[in-house]
Design an enzyme around this catalytic site. Sequence first.
Site, short mmCIF file in Angstrom:
data_model
loop_
_atom_site.label_atom_id
_atom_site.label_comp_id
_atom_site.label_asym_id
_atom_site.label_seq_id
_atom_site.Cartn_x
_atom_site.Cartn_y
_atom_site.Cartn_z
N ASP A 134 0.73 -1.25 0.00
CA ASP A 134 0.02 -0.10 0.09
C ASP A 134 0.94 1.42 -0.03
O ASP A 134 0.60 2.27 -0.60
CB ASP A 134 -0.98 -0.09 1.29
CG ASP A 134 -1.94 1.12 1.16
OD1 ASP A 134 -1.62 2.28 1.37
OD2 ASP A 134 -3.02 0.66 0.85
N TRP A 163 -5.52 1.61 -0.18
CA TRP A 163 -5.70 0.74 -1.32
C TRP A 163 -5.51 -0.78 -1.00
O TRP A 163 -6.07 -1.56 -1.71
CB TRP A 163 -4.41 0.98 -2.27
CG TRP A 163 -4.29 2.54 -2.30
CD1 TRP A 163 -3.01 3.27 -1.99
CD2 TRP A 163 -5.30 3.49 -2.80
NE1 TRP A 163 -3.27 4.71 -2.38
CE2 TRP A 163 -4.49 4.75 -2.73
CE3 TRP A 163 -6.58 3.53 -3.32
CZ2 TRP A 163 -5.40 5.84 -2.94
CZ3 TRP A 163 -7.11 4.88 -3.43
CH2 TRP A 163 -6.61 5.77 -3.43
N ASP A 164 -4.99 -1.21 0.05
CA ASP A 164 -5.23 -2.43 0.35
C ASP A 164 -6.68 -2.67 0.95
O ASP A 164 -7.30 -3.70 0.65
CB ASP A 164 -4.56 -2.80 2.04
CG ASP A 164 -3.00 -3.10 1.53
OD1 ASP A 164 -2.84 -3.56 0.62
OD2 ASP A 164 -2.28 -2.90 2.25
N LEU A 165 -7.35 -1.64 1.75
CA LEU A 165 -8.74 -1.89 2.01
C LEU A 165 -9.66 -1.90 0.80
O LEU A 165 -10.47 -2.82 0.61
CB LEU A 165 -9.35 -0.68 2.90
CG LEU A 165 -8.47 -0.68 4.11
CD1 LEU A 165 -9.12 0.53 4.93
CD2 LEU A 165 -8.66 -1.89 4.64
N ALA A 168 -9.21 -5.35 -1.06
CA ALA A 168 -9.77 -6.44 -0.42
C ALA A 168 -11.19 -6.51 -0.61
O ALA A 168 -11.59 -7.69 -0.83
CB ALA A 168 -9.68 -6.15 1.26
#
Length: 405
Positions: A134, A163-165, A168
């Site tokens: 991220d 951006w990870d969230l 996901a």
Amino acid sequence: MTGILAGLRIVEGSAFIAAPLGGMTLAQMGADVIRFDDIKGGLDSDRWPVTKDGKSIYWAGLNKGKRSIAVDLRSPKGRELLTALITAPGEGAGIFTTNMPARGWLSYEALSKKRADLIALNILGDRHGTANVDYTVNAITGFPMVTGAVGHSGPVNAVAPPWDLATAYAGAMALLAAERHRRLTGQGQRIVLPLQDMALAATSALGYLGEAVVNQVDRPRFGNEIFGTFGRDFRTKDGRHVMICIFSDRHVDALAAAGGFKEAFASIEQKTGQDLKTDAGRWNARAELIAVIEPWVAAHTTDEVSAALKTAGALWAPYKTFRELSTDKDAVIDNPMFTFIDQPGIGAYPVAASPLQFGAAPREAPKPAPVLGQHTDEILSGILGLPGHEIARLHDEKVVGGPNK
């Protein structure tokens, strides 16, 4: 298993945030998500935040409600077992998600030879397959150059990993879309989701790229002010902070009622020629609005400001620390989304279930994250059909592991 996704089984080989959070999202809706790790533990098994004893609260948070199988990932027999698990028969099975290098025995090409209708999601760093997280992705988006105080020089990194969230939840949606496609057509497929492309797509959707190209500008820093309308933090008499925003006509009137600003706001409009009922007007007159609101907030305690804003129906929120949030009556303690669970090795603390509320199925209560290898034996027996003596031999040969082996 119960829940709106009951009957769906996903095998997950993952680390860090995007892939495990996507799997946990599906697990909390009732899917049987089986996470595999090496018998020595995963790459992120001790990632911070941790307890004083080094137990990862982070790992527990991202793996709630999953089942765990521990396998020697370097062992040919271990890889054979996981291949069989990923490609096991069943209408809701044959779904695999990973952010590990999906090559060799984990490649879609190799796995789909065992099950032609396999669905496999591969989360990449970027579309070239280069490693990214991220923080490296965020660096190229432009956001670190507009985050931070006015006048600050240099980048300001994000604390939360946006951006990870986003990846996901996009990944979870992609698996459900592909599963629907398979039910309609019988076809499996490989899905590729680069973390960097997720960030770039969101940056584009929010208009940041369009602004840069069309207006030929690099947006400057505006600190805690919300660009293009009105919103910022204010300090109260007792040293706390509240966020006050104006996003609509109603919010203008509510804030005016809360602080007795009706005449002051009318004076601002007359003086500046700006219409405070428009985003542009509020943005252009923000200095004048701050000059009116700031001394009112500073002259009152947090409780007094909160009561006035709440009664008037203004758009606002108090700033809280994580510890304050954890004991907040409305947000956590009395919120039916939360349950106090006892996580093995960590202790009891409030854990959120899925935020989604479906009319056709009750919300599943959150479940603890598994201990490494907690479900090894039941998975080998219940899904792969291995007899007890064969499972015992795999433990003796250290091909598989479990918490009590």
